[in-house]
Write a protein that holds these residues in place. Structure first.
Motif, PDB file in Angstrom:
ATOM      1  N   ARG A  39      -4.918   0.348  11.096  1.00 50.32           N
ATOM      2  CA  ARG A  39      -3.709   0.394  10.270  1.00 50.32           C
ATOM      3  C   ARG A  39      -3.730  -0.658   9.159  1.00 50.32           C
ATOM      4  NH1 ARG A  39       1.597   1.055  13.451  1.00 50.32           N
ATOM      5  NH2 ARG A  39       1.360   3.108  14.334  1.00 50.32           N
ATOM      6  N   ALA A  40      -4.453  -1.746   9.377  1.00 52.36           N
ATOM      7  CA  ALA A  40      -4.497  -2.829   8.394  1.00 52.36           C
ATOM      8  C   ALA A  40      -5.273  -2.452   7.137  1.00 52.36           C
ATOM      9  CB  ALA A  40      -5.093  -4.087   9.015  1.00 52.36           C
ATOM     10  N   VAL A  41      -6.032  -1.371   7.162  1.00 50.36           N
ATOM     11  CA  VAL A  41      -6.816  -0.989   5.983  1.00 50.36           C
ATOM     12  C   VAL A  41      -6.279   0.269   5.296  1.00 50.36           C
ATOM     13  CG1 VAL A  41      -8.908  -2.156   6.766  1.00 50.36           C
ATOM     14  CG2 VAL A  41      -8.546   0.247   7.349  1.00 50.36           C
ATOM     15  N   ILE A  42      -5.084   0.693   5.656  1.00 48.65           N
ATOM     16  CA  ILE A  42      -4.497   1.863   5.003  1.00 48.65           C
ATOM     17  C   ILE A  42      -4.471   1.646   3.487  1.00 48.65           C
ATOM     18  CG2 ILE A  42      -2.333   3.134   4.655  1.00 48.65           C
ATOM     19  CD1 ILE A  42      -1.839   2.840   7.673  1.00 48.65           C
ATOM     20  N   ASN A  65      11.549   9.292  14.672  1.00 49.48           N
ATOM     21  CA  ASN A  65      11.321   8.248  15.673  1.00 49.48           C
ATOM     22  C   ASN A  65      10.032   7.479  15.390  1.00 49.48           C
ATOM     23  OD1 ASN A  65      13.657   8.936  17.030  1.00 49.48           O
ATOM     24  ND2 ASN A  65      12.609  10.217  18.529  1.00 49.48           N
ATOM     25  N   PHE A  66       8.975   8.206  15.016  1.00 53.17           N
ATOM     26  CA  PHE A  66       7.697   7.563  14.681  1.00 53.17           C
ATOM     27  C   PHE A  66       7.882   6.581  13.528  1.00 53.17           C
ATOM     28  CE2 PHE A  66       3.841   7.302  12.137  1.00 53.17           C
ATOM     29  CZ  PHE A  66       2.906   6.928  13.084  1.00 53.17           C
ATOM     30  N   ILE A  67       8.576   7.013  12.492  1.00 52.03           N
ATOM     31  CA  ILE A  67       8.814   6.137  11.341  1.00 52.03           C
ATOM     32  C   ILE A  67       9.623   4.924  11.769  1.00 52.03           C
ATOM     33  CG2 ILE A  67       9.968   5.964   9.092  1.00 52.03           C
ATOM     34  CD1 ILE A  67       9.288   9.021   8.756  1.00 52.03           C
ATOM     35  N   GLY A  68      10.662   5.139  12.553  1.00 49.74           N
ATOM     36  CA  GLY A  68      11.499   4.029  13.013  1.00 49.74           C
ATOM     37  C   GLY A  68      10.734   3.003  13.826  1.00 49.74           C
ATOM     38  N   ARG A  69       9.797   3.456  14.624  1.00 51.29           N
ATOM     39  CA  ARG A  69       9.027   2.547  15.484  1.00 51.29           C
ATOM     40  C   ARG A  69       7.846   1.893  14.771  1.00 51.29           C
ATOM     41  NH1 ARG A  69       9.927   6.844  19.417  1.00 51.29           N
ATOM     42  NH2 ARG A  69      11.385   6.075  20.977  1.00 51.29           N
ATOM     43  N   ASN A  70       7.357   2.506  13.707  1.00 55.20           N
ATOM     44  CA  ASN A  70       6.095   2.050  13.112  1.00 55.20           C
ATOM     45  C   ASN A  70       6.180   1.515  11.690  1.00 55.20           C
ATOM     46  OD1 ASN A  70       3.849   2.855  15.136  1.00 55.20           O
ATOM     47  ND2 ASN A  70       5.259   4.592  15.103  1.00 55.20           N
ATOM     48  N   TYR A  71       7.243   1.827  10.972  1.00 59.57           N
ATOM     49  CA  TYR A  71       7.304   1.463   9.552  1.00 59.57           C
ATOM     50  C   TYR A  71       7.148  -0.043   9.323  1.00 59.57           C
ATOM     51  CZ  TYR A  71       8.677   1.099   4.708  1.00 59.57           C
ATOM     52  OH  TYR A  71       8.683   0.816   3.362  1.00 59.57           O
ATOM     53  N   ALA A  72       7.866  -0.855  10.068  1.00 57.49           N
ATOM     54  CA  ALA A  72       7.813  -2.306   9.851  1.00 57.49           C
ATOM     55  C   ALA A  72       6.399  -2.840  10.058  1.00 57.49           C
ATOM     56  CB  ALA A  72       8.794  -3.027  10.768  1.00 57.49           C
ATOM     57  N   ASP A  73       5.725  -2.370  11.084  1.00 62.19           N
ATOM     58  CA  ASP A  73       4.349  -2.808  11.354  1.00 62.19           C
ATOM     59  C   ASP A  73       3.406  -2.366  10.234  1.00 62.19           C
ATOM     60  OD1 ASP A  73       2.186  -3.891  12.966  1.00 62.19           O
ATOM     61  OD2 ASP A  73       1.697  -1.814  13.504  1.00 62.19           O
ATOM     62  N   LEU A  74       3.526  -1.103   9.823  1.00 58.06           N
ATOM     63  CA  LEU A  74       2.666  -0.598   8.743  1.00 58.06           C
ATOM     64  C   LEU A  74       2.886  -1.393   7.453  1.00 58.06           C
ATOM     65  CD1 LEU A  74       3.072   3.240   9.319  1.00 58.06           C
ATOM     66  CD2 LEU A  74       1.015   1.874   9.742  1.00 58.06           C
ATOM     67  N   LYS A  75       4.141  -1.674   7.143  1.00 47.81           N
ATOM     68  CA  LYS A  75       4.469  -2.389   5.907  1.00 47.81           C
ATOM     69  C   LYS A  75       4.017  -3.849   5.985  1.00 47.81           C
ATOM     70  CE  LYS A  75       6.078  -1.900   1.839  1.00 47.81           C
ATOM     71  NZ  LYS A  75       5.356  -1.092   0.869  1.00 47.81           N
ATOM     72  N   LYS A  80       2.069  -4.293  -0.035  1.00 44.59           N
ATOM     73  CA  LYS A  80       2.313  -3.732  -1.371  1.00 44.59           C
ATOM     74  C   LYS A  80       2.047  -2.232  -1.437  1.00 44.59           C
ATOM     75  CE  LYS A  80       1.290  -7.937  -3.945  1.00 44.59           C
ATOM     76  NZ  LYS A  80       0.478  -8.499  -5.029  1.00 44.59           N
ATOM     77  N   PHE A  81       1.692  -1.651  -0.323  1.00 49.00           N
ATOM     78  CA  PHE A  81       1.323  -0.244  -0.301  1.00 49.00           C
ATOM     79  C   PHE A  81       2.560   0.658  -0.321  1.00 49.00           C
ATOM     80  CE2 PHE A  81       0.152   3.695   1.859  1.00 49.00           C
ATOM     81  CZ  PHE A  81      -0.940   4.070   1.084  1.00 49.00           C
ATOM     82  N   PRO A  82       2.522   1.740  -1.105  1.00 53.57           N
ATOM     83  CA  PRO A  82       3.677   2.641  -1.165  1.00 53.57           C
ATOM     84  C   PRO A  82       3.720   3.646  -0.010  1.00 53.57           C
ATOM     85  CG  PRO A  82       2.051   3.298  -2.800  1.00 53.57           C
ATOM     86  CD  PRO A  82       1.526   2.057  -2.131  1.00 53.57           C
ATOM     87  N   PHE A  83       4.522   3.333   0.989  1.00 54.30           N
ATOM     88  CA  PHE A  83       4.851   4.279   2.049  1.00 54.30           C
ATOM     89  C   PHE A  83       6.130   4.971   1.596  1.00 54.30           C
ATOM     90  CE2 PHE A  83       2.517   1.009   4.396  1.00 54.30           C
ATOM     91  CZ  PHE A  83       1.631   1.785   5.118  1.00 54.30           C
ATOM     92  N   ASP A 139      -4.831  -5.091  -7.646  1.00 51.60           N
ATOM     93  CA  ASP A 139      -3.523  -4.695  -8.160  1.00 51.60           C
ATOM     94  C   ASP A 139      -2.517  -4.436  -7.033  1.00 51.60           C
ATOM     95  OD1 ASP A 139      -4.560  -4.855 -10.672  1.00 51.60           O
ATOM     96  OD2 ASP A 139      -4.572  -2.705 -11.054  1.00 51.60           O
ATOM     97  N   ASP A 140      -3.012  -4.124  -5.845  1.00 51.74           N
ATOM     98  CA  ASP A 140      -2.135  -3.729  -4.751  1.00 51.74           C
ATOM     99  C   ASP A 140      -2.173  -4.613  -3.517  1.00 51.74           C
ATOM    100  OD1 ASP A 140      -1.218  -1.509  -6.068  1.00 51.74           O
ATOM    101  OD2 ASP A 140      -2.691  -0.165  -5.199  1.00 51.74           O
ATOM    102  N   LEU A 141      -3.251  -5.358  -3.340  1.00 50.15           N
ATOM    103  CA  LEU A 141      -3.459  -5.999  -2.047  1.00 50.15           C
ATOM    104  C   LEU A 141      -3.424  -7.506  -2.093  1.00 50.15           C
ATOM    105  CD1 LEU A 141      -6.420  -3.773  -0.863  1.00 50.15           C
ATOM    106  CD2 LEU A 141      -4.017  -3.509  -0.358  1.00 50.15           C
ATOM    107  N   PRO A 142      -2.950  -8.127  -1.001  1.00 41.81           N
ATOM    108  CA  PRO A 142      -3.005  -9.584  -0.909  1.00 41.81           C
ATOM    109  C   PRO A 142      -4.460 -10.058  -0.903  1.00 41.81           C
ATOM    110  CG  PRO A 142      -1.707  -8.633   0.890  1.00 41.81           C
ATOM    111  CD  PRO A 142      -2.334  -7.499   0.148  1.00 41.81           C
ATOM    112  N   ALA A 143      -4.692 -11.283  -1.310  1.00 42.41           N
ATOM    113  CA  ALA A 143      -6.046 -11.828  -1.419  1.00 42.41           C
ATOM    114  C   ALA A 143      -6.807 -11.738  -0.104  1.00 42.41           C
ATOM    115  CB  ALA A 143      -5.988 -13.271  -1.907  1.00 42.41           C
ATOM    116  N   LEU A 144      -6.151 -11.992   1.020  1.00 45.27           N
ATOM    117  CA  LEU A 144      -6.820 -11.960   2.314  1.00 45.27           C
ATOM    118  C   LEU A 144      -7.385 -10.583   2.618  1.00 45.27           C
ATOM    119  CD1 LEU A 144      -7.521 -13.496   4.900  1.00 45.27           C
ATOM    120  CD2 LEU A 144      -5.312 -12.823   5.802  1.00 45.27           C
ATOM    121  N   VAL A 145      -6.649  -9.532   2.295  1.00 48.04           N
ATOM    122  CA  VAL A 145      -7.137  -8.173   2.539  1.00 48.04           C
ATOM    123  C   VAL A 145      -8.222  -7.818   1.529  1.00 48.04           C
ATOM    124  CG1 VAL A 145      -6.484  -5.740   2.665  1.00 48.04           C
ATOM    125  CG2 VAL A 145      -4.951  -7.488   3.564  1.00 48.04           C
ATOM    126  N   GLN A 146      -8.079  -8.262   0.280  1.00 41.22           N
ATOM    127  CA  GLN A 146      -9.083  -7.992  -0.746  1.00 41.22           C
ATOM    128  C   GLN A 146     -10.441  -8.547  -0.346  1.00 41.22           C
ATOM    129  OE1 GLN A 146      -8.106  -9.304  -4.705  1.00 41.22           O
ATOM    130  NE2 GLN A 146      -5.946  -9.033  -4.264  1.00 41.22           N
TER     131      GLN A 146
END
Length: 155
Positions: A39-42, A65-75, A80-83, A139-146
């Protein structure tokens, strides 16, 4: 006391531990659906991800329900990713992904369990290897992920 660590030392240790964990996620992690580390590389694999559902439909309940349980973790993992979460009257539950080269994939979710929705998301993330990003990752990702090794996302 000289033997106890200072707050600065503890903070630096925590930052180092978090940095190491994020690097492990993107470099050496097992990308099993159950582990969820992929999920960290979406944000490295897709341009955007869209969830479409009907707010009142029983057919969309599991996706909601899936969105409610997972959105915060995905974000949190992809800040900076557009969900995109879209609600339309009468719309069947659907997940869609936009990739580089304007490639678009859509998956129906009607009748799927939350685990099957997770597997569908994983499938869409894997497809990203075939359609690389069309703009610079910085343009989209934090330095650590880049800075993480992108070859680790080869599924």
């Amino acid at each position: 006391s000289p033997l106890s660590p200072s707050t600065t030392d503890i903070t630096e240790a925590m930052v180092l531990a978090i940095s190491s964990a994020m690097t492990a996620v993107t470099k050496n992690a097992s990308f099993k659906v159950g582990g969820g580390l992929w999920r960290a590389v979406i944000s490295k694999q897709l341009h955007e991800l869209q969830f479409v559902y009907d707010a009142d439909s029983e057919d969309s309940l599991i996706l909601r329900n899936f969105i409610g349980r997972n959105y915060a973790d995905l974000k949190t993992l992809n800040p900076k990713f557009p969900f995109l979460v879209r609600c339309f009257v009468g719309a069947p539950p659907t997940m869609a992904a936009l990739y580089g080269k304007a490639h678009y994939e859509e998956r129906p979710l009607l009748g799927k369990t939350e685990d099957e929705i997770e597997a569908t998301l994983y499938e869409l993330v894997k497809i990203g290897d075939k359609y690389p990003r069309g703009w610079p990752i910085e343009d989209d990702l934090p330095a650590l992920v880049q800075s993480a090794d992108h070859t680790a996302t080869q599924f």
